[in-house]
Design an enzyme around this catalytic site. Structure first.
Site, PDB file in Angstrom:
ATOM      1  N   ASP A  11       0.913  -1.407   0.100  1.00  0.00           N
ATOM      2  CA  ASP A  11      -0.162  -0.100  -0.053  1.00  0.00           C
ATOM      3  C   ASP A  11       0.858   1.296   0.100  1.00  0.00           C
ATOM      4  O   ASP A  11       1.615   1.457   1.111  1.00  0.00           O
ATOM      5  CB  ASP A  11      -0.975  -0.010   1.220  1.00  0.00           C
ATOM      6  CG  ASP A  11      -1.840  -1.034   1.195  1.00  0.00           C
ATOM      7  OD1 ASP A  11      -2.477  -1.502  -0.140  1.00  0.00           O
ATOM      8  OD2 ASP A  11      -2.220  -1.512   2.096  1.00  0.00           O
ATOM      9  N   ASP A 130     -13.496  -3.164  -1.615  1.00  0.00           N
ATOM     10  CA  ASP A 130     -13.331  -2.755  -0.239  1.00  0.00           C
ATOM     11  C   ASP A 130     -14.722  -3.075   0.347  1.00  0.00           C
ATOM     12  O   ASP A 130     -15.696  -2.053  -0.105  1.00  0.00           O
ATOM     13  CB  ASP A 130     -12.861  -1.475  -0.062  1.00  0.00           C
ATOM     14  CG  ASP A 130     -11.460  -1.371  -0.612  1.00  0.00           C
ATOM     15  OD1 ASP A 130     -10.686  -2.308  -0.602  1.00  0.00           O
ATOM     16  OD2 ASP A 130     -10.897   0.017  -1.056  1.00  0.00           O
TER      17      ASP A 130
END
Length: 350
Positions: A11, A130
């Protein structure tokens, strides 16, 4: 049981790898270039690179750090963040990505999935979702988990797969960074509605969490994690041995003789094996060229570093290959290295 994959996730924010809990409280971890090389060299099956603030910042994914990262990675690389158009797909693929992950961009324009699938193939289009429980339902969130879209996750995932997504990464916001195990209930529900590879993300805290994942939700193809790998809490080699001990198939790096590996490489790209080769070999070039679809006018002969980089061969066991010259040389070398690393001849399937 199919061979399961282990995938570290980078990330990236402002050119650095970060990690938080439940998508919040992000802290600096390391350089994506250094981490990518480490994972590529130490048994990871694939790697995911997310520019996690590209969508929320309303900008395109940073390509400079991606190019540097891609040069170090000789395993399949999936890249996401700020992917809103087919042009974004093209740009990221040219930077060295093998697959492109789309999330918020698909929510804004679902046709993006079908357009990209037609141009680059289903295998290149990865849907990243998500998801979080809201009032007893799985809800899709956008912009790095910051925005509730109101979409029901299972129907959204099925719709995108029907449009051409060839793989699904399910990121459970409820379990992300908590290290209490994967969201097995959510993952099982997803596996029930799609027939493409499903990658579990969010919640891994130890090697046993992966064993539980693959045993209890056999439809899941891969486990993705970040902090437990980044901070050295779990070594990928140890994790794969744990899977093997539990009768779960995983690709484990082989310790076969280097000379034999050189022969395997030569056979794979059609170059005859000649020990102590010191001059460029002209035979076999056409095969390598065809594998990577490079026109004659863009071909030049370069040195043999690919064999020392990929399999550790010494200078007495080298071959020359074809690569694009100048600016495209490094990217072309990277593509060939990934091609070689994907060959099952290099691994023990245990």
């Amino acid at each position: 049981m199919i061979t399961k994959r282990i995938i570290p996730c980078l990330d990236v924010r402002d050119g650095r790898v970060v990690k938080g809990v439940n998508f919040e409280g992000l802290c600096d971890v390391n350089s994506p270039v250094e981490l990518a090389k480490f994972y590529s060299d130490n048994g990871a099956d694939e790697l995911v690179f997310y520019d996690i603030t590209a969508s929320s910042d309303g900008r395109k994914l940073f390509t400079d750090i991606l190019v540097e990262t891609a040069k170090k990675v000789f395993i399949p690389l999936t890249v996401g963040g700020g992917i809103n158009t087919v042009a974004d797909f093209d740009r990221v693929l040219k930077c060295g990505a093998d697959k492109v992950s789309v999330n918020s961009g698909a929510i804004r324009n679902p046709d993006l999935i079908s357009q990209a699938a037609k141009l680059y193939g289903d295998q290149c289009v990865v849907l990243s979702v998500d998801a979080k429980r809201v009032d007893g339902h799985y809800r899709v969130f956008a912009k790095g988990g910051r925005e509730d879209t109101g979409l029901e996750a299972l129907s959204w995932i099925k719709r995108c797969v029907d449009m051409g997504a060839g793989e699904v990464v399910v990121n459970s916001i409820d379990t992300d960074g908590v290290k209490g195990g994967f969201d097995l209930e959510m993952l099982d529900a997803v596996c029930q509605v799609v027939d493409v590879p499903v990658i579990a993300s969010g919640g891994a805290g130890c090697a046993q969490d992966f064993t539980e994942l693959f045993n209890k939700v056999p439809g899941v193809d891969a486990g993705l994690a970040a902090s437990i790998f980044h901070f050295g809490e779990v070594k990928i080699s140890d994790l794969k041995q744990e899977l093997k001990n539990n009768n779960i198939k995983a690709v484990i790096l082989s310790n076969s003789n280097k000379t034999e590996k050189v022969k395997m490489v030569a056979d794979l790209i059609g170059i005859p094996y000649i020990k102590f080769a010191t001059k460029p070999l002209k035979r076999g070039f056409k095969k390598a060229q065809q594998l990577l679809d490079i026109p004659n006018e863009n071909i030049a002969v370069v040195g043999d570093q690919i064999f020392t980089d990929v399999i550790g061969a010494n200078r007495s066991n080298m071959f020359s290959i074809l690569v694009e010259p100048l600016a495209e040389k490094d990217l072309f070398l990277t593509k060939i290295k990934r091609l070689l690393r994907r060959s099952t001849s290099f691994f023990d399937n245990s």
